[in-house]
Design a protein around this motif. Structure first.
Motif, PDB file in Angstrom:
ATOM      1  N   ASN A   1       4.610 -12.914   2.516  1.00  0.00           N
ATOM      2  CA  ASN A   1       3.653 -12.489   2.100  1.00  0.00           C
ATOM      3  C   ASN A   1       3.249 -10.995   2.358  1.00  0.00           C
ATOM      4  OD1 ASN A   1       0.516 -12.063   2.301  1.00  0.00           O
ATOM      5  ND2 ASN A   1       0.744 -13.506   0.550  1.00  0.00           N
ATOM      6  N   ARG A   2       3.321 -10.595   3.705  1.00  0.00           N
ATOM      7  CA  ARG A   2       3.007  -9.472   4.291  1.00  0.00           C
ATOM      8  C   ARG A   2       3.903  -8.292   4.076  1.00  0.00           C
ATOM      9  NH1 ARG A   2      -2.054  -8.919   4.960  1.00  0.00           N
ATOM     10  NH2 ARG A   2      -1.823 -10.232   2.979  1.00  0.00           N
ATOM     11  N   CYS A   3       4.929  -8.715   3.868  1.00  0.00           N
ATOM     12  CA  CYS A   3       6.268  -7.576   3.462  1.00  0.00           C
ATOM     13  C   CYS A   3       6.164  -7.509   1.992  1.00  0.00           C
ATOM     14  CB  CYS A   3       7.639  -8.085   3.726  1.00  0.00           C
ATOM     15  SG  CYS A   3       7.887  -8.108   5.652  1.00  0.00           S
ATOM     16  N   GLN A   4       5.785  -8.389   1.317  1.00  0.00           N
ATOM     17  CA  GLN A   4       5.474  -8.342  -0.122  1.00  0.00           C
ATOM     18  C   GLN A   4       4.367  -7.373  -0.376  1.00  0.00           C
ATOM     19  OE1 GLN A   4       7.406  -9.477  -2.692  1.00  0.00           O
ATOM     20  NE2 GLN A   4       6.094  -8.533  -4.477  1.00  0.00           N
ATOM     21  N   LYS A   5       3.339  -7.644   0.315  1.00  0.00           N
ATOM     22  CA  LYS A   5       1.979  -6.753   0.174  1.00  0.00           C
ATOM     23  C   LYS A   5       2.436  -5.400   0.501  1.00  0.00           C
ATOM     24  CE  LYS A   5      -2.567  -6.523  -0.035  1.00  0.00           C
ATOM     25  NZ  LYS A   5      -3.440  -6.967  -1.240  1.00  0.00           N
ATOM     26  N   ILE A   6       3.064  -5.079   1.468  1.00  0.00           N
ATOM     27  CA  ILE A   6       3.561  -3.762   1.741  1.00  0.00           C
ATOM     28  C   ILE A   6       4.219  -3.010   0.649  1.00  0.00           C
ATOM     29  CG2 ILE A   6       5.131  -2.374   3.344  1.00  0.00           C
ATOM     30  CD1 ILE A   6       4.549  -4.469   5.403  1.00  0.00           C
ATOM     31  N   LYS A   7       5.304  -3.668   0.053  1.00  0.00           N
ATOM     32  CA  LYS A   7       6.108  -3.279  -1.008  1.00  0.00           C
ATOM     33  C   LYS A   7       5.337  -3.019  -2.114  1.00  0.00           C
ATOM     34  CE  LYS A   7      10.464  -5.139   0.560  1.00  0.00           C
ATOM     35  NZ  LYS A   7      11.724  -4.423   0.160  1.00  0.00           N
ATOM     36  N   GLU A   8       4.292  -3.844  -2.585  1.00  0.00           N
ATOM     37  CA  GLU A   8       3.601  -3.684  -3.697  1.00  0.00           C
ATOM     38  C   GLU A   8       2.520  -2.332  -3.557  1.00  0.00           C
ATOM     39  OE1 GLU A   8       2.214  -8.341  -4.236  1.00  0.00           O
ATOM     40  OE2 GLU A   8       0.683  -6.920  -4.209  1.00  0.00           O
ATOM     41  N   LEU A   9       2.125  -2.250  -2.243  1.00  0.00           N
ATOM     42  CA  LEU A   9       0.993  -0.897  -1.827  1.00  0.00           C
ATOM     43  C   LEU A   9       2.029   0.308  -1.829  1.00  0.00           C
ATOM     44  CD1 LEU A   9      -1.185  -2.702   0.591  1.00  0.00           C
ATOM     45  CD2 LEU A   9      -1.784  -1.894  -1.818  1.00  0.00           C
ATOM     46  N   VAL A  10       2.951   0.135  -1.111  1.00  0.00           N
ATOM     47  CA  VAL A  10       3.848   1.505  -0.914  1.00  0.00           C
ATOM     48  C   VAL A  10       5.321   1.235  -1.142  1.00  0.00           C
ATOM     49  CG1 VAL A  10       4.132   3.043   0.820  1.00  0.00           C
ATOM     50  CG2 VAL A  10       2.358   1.408   1.048  1.00  0.00           C
ATOM     51  N   PRO A  11       5.761   1.281  -2.419  1.00  0.00           N
ATOM     52  CA  PRO A  11       7.218   0.657  -2.757  1.00  0.00           C
ATOM     53  C   PRO A  11       8.259   1.679  -2.132  1.00  0.00           C
ATOM     54  CG  PRO A  11       5.631   1.178  -4.691  1.00  0.00           C
ATOM     55  CD  PRO A  11       4.940   1.376  -3.611  1.00  0.00           C
ATOM     56  N   GLU A  12       7.819   2.903  -1.565  1.00  0.00           N
ATOM     57  CA  GLU A  12       8.837   3.671  -0.919  1.00  0.00           C
ATOM     58  C   GLU A  12       8.825   3.251   0.466  1.00  0.00           C
ATOM     59  OE1 GLU A  12       5.867   4.540  -1.967  1.00  0.00           O
ATOM     60  OE2 GLU A  12       5.100   6.032  -0.885  1.00  0.00           O
ATOM     61  N   ALA A  13       8.041   2.410   1.187  1.00  0.00           N
ATOM     62  CA  ALA A  13       8.055   2.540   2.594  1.00  0.00           C
ATOM     63  C   ALA A  13       9.560   1.685   3.088  1.00  0.00           C
ATOM     64  CB  ALA A  13       6.925   1.487   2.908  1.00  0.00           C
ATOM     65  N   THR A  14       9.850   2.234   4.339  1.00  0.00           N
ATOM     66  CA  THR A  14      10.779   1.591   4.877  1.00  0.00           C
ATOM     67  C   THR A  14      10.443   0.697   5.705  1.00  0.00           C
ATOM     68  OG1 THR A  14      11.086   3.181   6.478  1.00  0.00           O
ATOM     69  CG2 THR A  14      12.696   3.449   4.709  1.00  0.00           C
ATOM     70  N   ILE A  15      11.087  -0.516   5.867  1.00  0.00           N
ATOM     71  CA  ILE A  15      10.740  -1.640   6.705  1.00  0.00           C
ATOM     72  C   ILE A  15      11.737  -2.011   7.487  1.00  0.00           C
ATOM     73  CG2 ILE A  15       9.963  -4.208   6.808  1.00  0.00           C
ATOM     74  CD1 ILE A  15       8.777  -3.840   3.861  1.00  0.00           C
ATOM     75  N   SER A  16      11.375  -2.135   9.033  1.00  0.00           N
ATOM     76  CA  SER A  16      12.596  -2.460   9.875  1.00  0.00           C
ATOM     77  C   SER A  16      12.149  -3.738  10.559  1.00  0.00           C
ATOM     78  CB  SER A  16      12.748  -1.444  10.954  1.00  0.00           C
ATOM     79  OG  SER A  16      11.625  -0.897  11.513  1.00  0.00           O
ATOM     80  N   THR A  17      12.990  -4.407  11.268  1.00  0.00           N
ATOM     81  CA  THR A  17      12.564  -5.470  11.900  1.00  0.00           C
ATOM     82  C   THR A  17      13.542  -5.892  13.003  1.00  0.00           C
ATOM     83  OG1 THR A  17      12.000  -8.126  11.375  1.00  0.00           O
ATOM     84  CG2 THR A  17      14.374  -7.238  10.612  1.00  0.00           C
TER      85      THR A  17
ATOM     86  N   LYS B   1      15.182 -11.471   1.017  1.00  0.00           N
ATOM     87  CA  LYS B   1      13.783 -11.267   0.121  1.00  0.00           C
ATOM     88  C   LYS B   1      13.592  -9.956   0.429  1.00  0.00           C
ATOM     89  CE  LYS B   1      12.679 -15.927  -1.445  1.00  0.00           C
ATOM     90  NZ  LYS B   1      12.865 -17.174  -0.843  1.00  0.00           N
ATOM     91  N   VAL B   2      13.342  -9.639   1.988  1.00  0.00           N
ATOM     92  CA  VAL B   2      12.567  -8.378   2.250  1.00  0.00           C
ATOM     93  C   VAL B   2      13.605  -7.069   2.198  1.00  0.00           C
ATOM     94  CG1 VAL B   2      11.398  -7.206   3.932  1.00  0.00           C
ATOM     95  CG2 VAL B   2      11.075  -9.546   3.974  1.00  0.00           C
ATOM     96  N   ARG B   3      15.013  -7.404   2.472  1.00  0.00           N
ATOM     97  CA  ARG B   3      16.044  -6.349   2.436  1.00  0.00           C
ATOM     98  C   ARG B   3      15.564  -5.073   3.415  1.00  0.00           C
ATOM     99  NH1 ARG B   3      19.735  -6.377  -1.685  1.00  0.00           N
ATOM    100  NH2 ARG B   3      19.774  -4.337  -1.726  1.00  0.00           N
ATOM    101  N   PHE B   4      15.667  -5.532   4.511  1.00  0.00           N
ATOM    102  CA  PHE B   4      15.070  -4.381   5.512  1.00  0.00           C
ATOM    103  C   PHE B   4      15.887  -3.312   5.461  1.00  0.00           C
ATOM    104  CE2 PHE B   4      14.235  -8.812   7.213  1.00  0.00           C
ATOM    105  CZ  PHE B   4      12.758  -8.761   7.296  1.00  0.00           C
ATOM    106  N   ASP B   5      15.262  -1.780   6.022  1.00  0.00           N
ATOM    107  CA  ASP B   5      16.078  -0.826   6.050  1.00  0.00           C
ATOM    108  C   ASP B   5      16.614  -0.702   7.368  1.00  0.00           C
ATOM    109  OD1 ASP B   5      15.297   0.649   3.504  1.00  0.00           O
ATOM    110  OD2 ASP B   5      13.467  -0.299   4.190  1.00  0.00           O
TER     111      ASP B   5
END
Ligand code: SF4
Length: 420
Positions: free
Chosen positions: A270-286, A309-313
């Motif tokens: 849910n948090r990653c989905q929210k990040i993608k909705e708010l900032v589609p260009e953000a990179t997410i690492s994990t 689902k998250v497709r981490f960068d």
């Protein structure tokens, strides 16, 4: 965190007498091994490194062991390697000048007072400054040794943080990285009652008001503390870079419970989905641990499901390694090495495919890049707002500038572009 601690030690040493960094071990009067203990491998490397340095050290040179392994092994380091002159824990780096002249001094307490986080000035990168905002961690993730080595979580008052940032900006910094083991839990506990920012979102707002500062990054946040207000600030504050680390550890809710992470798989998604909705260009690492005690095929399938689902960068993934003083080290159902290795390979292979696709999708887009280093063949390297390495043809005139770059080529680790 350790890089910044090394800078702190250099700053303190320079207050006492001027030291110069050397690339040649046999020139050194003082050799400091600043250690990590989050996994087992760096710990086992420590004693072979001490042996190597001993062989080359010049007459009269001192050797110190500092950082997290120093915190948890303490005087045992000197027992095992008497050639070591002093041992200084991760929370004691400000005491470097006090232990320097005491043979076999050991300082590993995890108490706190503000003076232990006020240092002289030394920064290895004048454009990008690291700024501690909190130290220690109150979480008790069952695999993690950090609460033992770095002590309880204390936030540094925001006026001290802003002062540090202002000093760095006055000296030429354009970007700061706010550092904390649990960075977005800022404000949980101060050593005394303080005015100013009381939580991480307020701190981001206050920091972004520092004149001359252009970019803010932070590490490492905890998914549990990513509330909507924080994500809105991340999305809407133009100085906050659109790069975020969201450490998963496992995709299985059952294992997350065993790990004492405090969130289920659904919250993480849910948090990653929210990040993608708010900032589609953000990179997410994990960060992901495979082979945690009791991890079944189904648990691992849950981790792979989150990856899809998250497709981490970017992914920092490791086989579980039992650490002393942690609850998970006593768990009985440890996963065998072969199974853990296979899972790690599967995870990393799929991640590389995703990472490559993510990087290819950047071709043709324009990014703001802060240029920081001259490379061979007339190229200059910098980082885009989303944290990706970008190369262009250019000269030193670009250094320290933030410039629009159109991406013309991508491989899995870096982008090539031309000035837009
Ligand atoms: S949040 Fe958990 S993993 Fe992170 S430093 Fe604290 S105990 Fe370790």
């Amino acid at each position: 965190m350790n890089v910044r601690d090394s800078e702190h030690m250099i700053a303190e040493l320079n207050k006492k007498e001027p030291y110069e960094l050397t690339e040649k071990i046999d020139d050194a009067d003082l050799i400091i091994i600043n250690t990590c203990s989050v996994r087992e491998k760096p710990v086992s490397k420590l004693f072979s490194e001490i042996g190597m340095f001993k062989k080359y050290k010049k007459n009269g040179a001192k050797i110190g062991v500092t950082g997290c392994t120093a915190s948890h092994l303490g005087k045992d380091i000197i027992k095992r390697a008497p050639v070591v002159d002093f041992v200084l824990g991760a929370r004691n780096v400000s005491k470097i000048t006090q232990v320097l002249d005491k043979k076999h001094a050991v300082e590993i307490a995890t108490d706190y007072d503000e003076s232990t986080y006020m240092f002289g000035d030394y920064r290895s990168n004048s454009l990008k400054a690291m700024i501690n905002i909190s130290i220690g961690c109150d979480k008790q993730c069952s695999f993690c040794i950090v609460p033992v080595t770095r002590g309880e979580e204390i936030s540094i008052p925001s006026n001290l943080i802003i002062q540090e940032i202002q000093k760095a900006v006055d000296a030429g910094a354009k970007e700061v990285t706010l550092l904390g083991q649990n960075v977005n839990n800022y404000g949980r506990r101060f050593s005394t009652q303080v005015d100013g920012a009381q939580n991480f979102t307020e701190l981001l707002r206050a920091v972004s008001e520092v004149e001359g500062l252009e970019r803010i990054r932070f590490t490492s946040p905890h998914p549990l503390h990513m509330d909507d207000e924080f994500l809105q600030e991340f999305a809407n504050n133009p100085k906050v870079c659109k790069q975020i680390h969201v450490p998963l550890q496992s995709g299985s809710t059952r294992l997350l419970k065993e790990m004492k992470r405090g969130y289920p798989k659904e919250w993480f998604l849910n948090r990653c989905q929210k990040i993608k909705e708010l900032v589609p260009e953000a990179t997410i690492s994990t960060d992901i641990i495979v082979g945690f005690p009791g991890e079944s095929d189904e648990d691992f399938a849950d981790t792979m499901d989150v990856l899809e689902k998250v497709r981490f960068d970017a992914l920092f993934s490791f086989k579980y390694s039992p650490r002393p003083h942690t609850a998970a080290a006593t768990f009985e159902n440890q996963v065998d090495n072969e199974t853990a290795s296979k899972r790690l390979q599967t995870l990393q292979a799929r991640h590389r495919e995703i990472q490559n696709e993510n990087m290819q999708a950047k071709v043709g887009k324009v990014y703001k890049v802060l240029f920081e280093e001259l490379k061979s063949e007339g190229r200059v390297a910098g980082r885009s707002d989303d944290g990706t390495l970008v190369m262009v043809k250019g000269s030193e005139e670009l250094l320290g500038k933030i410039v629009d770059v159109k991406i013309t080529f991508a491989n899995i680790t870096q982008l090539t572009g031309e000035l837009a």
